[in-house]
Design an enzyme around this catalytic site. Structure first.
Site, short mmCIF file in Angstrom:
data_model
loop_
_atom_site.label_atom_id
_atom_site.label_comp_id
_atom_site.label_asym_id
_atom_site.label_seq_id
_atom_site.Cartn_x
_atom_site.Cartn_y
_atom_site.Cartn_z
N ASP A 63 12.99 -65.53 99.53
CA ASP A 63 11.77 -64.95 98.96
C ASP A 63 10.91 -64.59 100.16
OD1 ASP A 63 9.27 -64.39 97.97
OD2 ASP A 63 9.13 -66.20 96.72
N TYR A 155 -1.34 -52.16 95.53
CA TYR A 155 -0.22 -51.62 96.33
C TYR A 155 -0.76 -50.81 97.50
CZ TYR A 155 4.35 -49.34 97.09
OH TYR A 155 5.53 -48.87 97.63
P1 NAP Z 1 13.51 -51.84 94.66
O1 NAP Z 1 14.48 -50.82 94.18
O2 NAP Z 1 12.66 -52.55 93.66
O3 NAP Z 1 14.27 -52.91 95.55
C1 NAP Z 1 13.53 -53.93 96.16
C2 NAP Z 1 14.38 -55.15 96.34
O4 NAP Z 1 13.52 -56.18 96.87
C3 NAP Z 1 14.95 -55.68 95.04
O5 NAP Z 1 16.28 -56.10 95.21
C4 NAP Z 1 14.04 -56.85 94.73
O6 NAP Z 1 14.65 -57.86 93.95
C5 NAP Z 1 13.72 -57.35 96.12
N1 NAP Z 1 12.56 -58.21 96.12
C6 NAP Z 1 11.45 -58.13 95.34
N2 NAP Z 1 10.62 -59.14 95.62
C7 NAP Z 1 11.21 -59.88 96.59
C8 NAP Z 1 10.85 -61.05 97.27
N3 NAP Z 1 9.71 -61.70 97.00
N4 NAP Z 1 11.69 -61.53 98.22
C9 NAP Z 1 12.86 -60.91 98.49
N5 NAP Z 1 13.27 -59.81 97.84
C10 NAP Z 1 12.45 -59.29 96.91
O7 NAP Z 1 12.50 -51.18 95.73
P2 NAP Z 1 12.63 -49.81 96.59
O8 NAP Z 1 12.10 -48.70 95.80
O9 NAP Z 1 13.98 -49.72 97.18
O10 NAP Z 1 11.53 -50.10 97.70
C11 NAP Z 1 11.85 -50.70 98.95
C12 NAP Z 1 10.62 -50.65 99.82
O11 NAP Z 1 10.20 -49.29 100.00
C13 NAP Z 1 9.41 -51.37 99.24
O12 NAP Z 1 8.69 -52.01 100.25
C14 NAP Z 1 8.59 -50.25 98.62
O13 NAP Z 1 7.23 -50.57 98.52
C15 NAP Z 1 8.84 -49.15 99.63
N6 NAP Z 1 8.62 -47.82 99.06
C16 NAP Z 1 9.33 -47.38 98.00
C17 NAP Z 1 9.07 -46.12 97.47
C18 NAP Z 1 9.83 -45.58 96.30
O14 NAP Z 1 9.42 -44.52 95.81
N7 NAP Z 1 10.88 -46.20 95.82
C19 NAP Z 1 8.07 -45.34 98.04
C20 NAP Z 1 7.36 -45.82 99.12
C21 NAP Z 1 7.64 -47.07 99.63
P3 NAP Z 1 14.31 -57.95 92.36
O15 NAP Z 1 14.68 -56.63 91.78
O16 NAP Z 1 15.14 -59.09 91.88
O17 NAP Z 1 12.82 -58.19 92.27
#
Ligand code: NAP
Length: 257
Positions: A63, A155
């Site tokens: 975590d 956020y």
């Molecule tokens: P995602 O699809 O939700 O994947 C995130 C992963 O992190 C999931 O496997 C999640 O597990 C895990 N996670 C959540 N809370 C956690 C914790 N406390 N400790 C360890 N792991 C944890 O997210 P994503 O869209 O790939 O985003 C990845 C990063 O890019 C994030 O920092 C996000 O803010 C950033 N970002 C994303 C976007 C976008 O449009 N997607 C845009 C800008 C920035 P669970 O599913 O089990 O919670």
């Protein structure tokens, strides 16, 4: 020759979305990869996929909001793979809410997972990397760390924090002569479970929101996880050896307006 041949990488939130794409790409480009996530089953599956395709990976459960978990996870990476050259602070969450509707609990949870995690990970990675000649730390911020949106107050604050904390850490490491670079990446909207879940939480307003968001990307569509993974790969590799404290925006032109 792979672009990160022989390097050891740790990617938080590596079970899905951008984190998973990054783990797979770093492994294809020659790195040994530690996939970490709160979700053991999905994280182990990514490590297995890498190993089955001829790469090298381990999974470490963590975590990212927990300091103890960081100590354990970094220990797992160093003992399992033999060091740490690249840390990608990727795990993050979105809780939709405006300055009026967000609760303190939602605010604090968002800062813990998105910002405290980056502080803890960067601090602990520096302790390891400075003893072994350097490394690269890549922190996932967002376009939401540069511009504000009314319905992502917590956020926005967390990602703005990641952006400027990255610069502080980068300057510190450079001035200390550690050979450690620290940079941030700022994705636009990428099709991942994180965005799908945030959109779902809008209920009947979801479709209109998606159309509005697509229209704000001049390229006319949302991004894919690999679009971000390639940027992370560049910052992780020695190709970016003169790059530190910088912010790499990958957003289909969203913030160019
Ligand atoms: P995602 O699809 O939700 O994947 C995130 C992963 O992190 C999931 O496997 C999640 O597990 C895990 N996670 C959540 N809370 C956690 C914790 N406390 N400790 C360890 N792991 C944890 O997210 P994503 O869209 O790939 O985003 C990845 C990063 O890019 C994030 O920092 C996000 O803010 C950033 N970002 C994303 C976007 C976008 O449009 N997607 C845009 C800008 C920035 P669970 O599913 O089990 O919670």
């Amino acid at each position: 020759m792979g672009r990160v041949d022989g390097k050891i990488a740790m990617v938080t939130g590596g079970a899905m979305g951008i984190g998973k794409a990054t783990c797979l790409l770093l492994a294809r480009e020659g790195a040994a990869v530690a996939v970490t996530d709160i979700d053991t089953e999905a994280g182990e599956a990514v490590a297995r996929e890498i190993n089955e395709n001829g790469g090298k990976a381990i999974f470490c459960q963590q975590d990212v909001a927990s300091e103890q978990d960081w100590q354990r996870a970094i220990g797992c990476v160093v003992s399992g793979l033999g060091g740490l050259d690249i840390l990608v602070n990727n795990a993050g969450i979105v809780i939709v809410g405006t300055v009026e509707s967000a609760t303190l609990k939602e605010w604090q949870k968002t800062q813990a997972v998105n910002l405290d995690s980056v502080f803890l990970g960067t601090q602990q990675a520096i302790a390891v990397m400075k003893e072994s000649g350097g490394g690269s730390i890549v922190n996932l911020s967002s376009i939401e760390g540069i511009i504000g949106e009314p319905n992502t107050a917590a956020y926005n604050a967390s990602k703005g924090g990641v952006r400027i904390f990255t610069k502080s850490a980068a300057i510190h490491c450079a001035e200390q002569g550690y050979g450690i670079r620290v940079n941030s990446v700022h994705p636009g909207y990428i099709q991942t479970p994180l965005v799908e879940n945030a959109v779902c939480s809008l209920g009947k307003d979801a479709d209109a929101f998606v159309q509005q968001v697509i229209a704000r990307h001049p390229v006319g569509h949302l991004g894919e996880a690999d679009d971000i993974a390639y940027g992370i790969l560049y910052l992780a590799s020695d190709e970016s050896k003169f790059v530190t404290g910088s912010e790499l925006v990958i957003d289909g032109g969203y913030t160019a307006r």
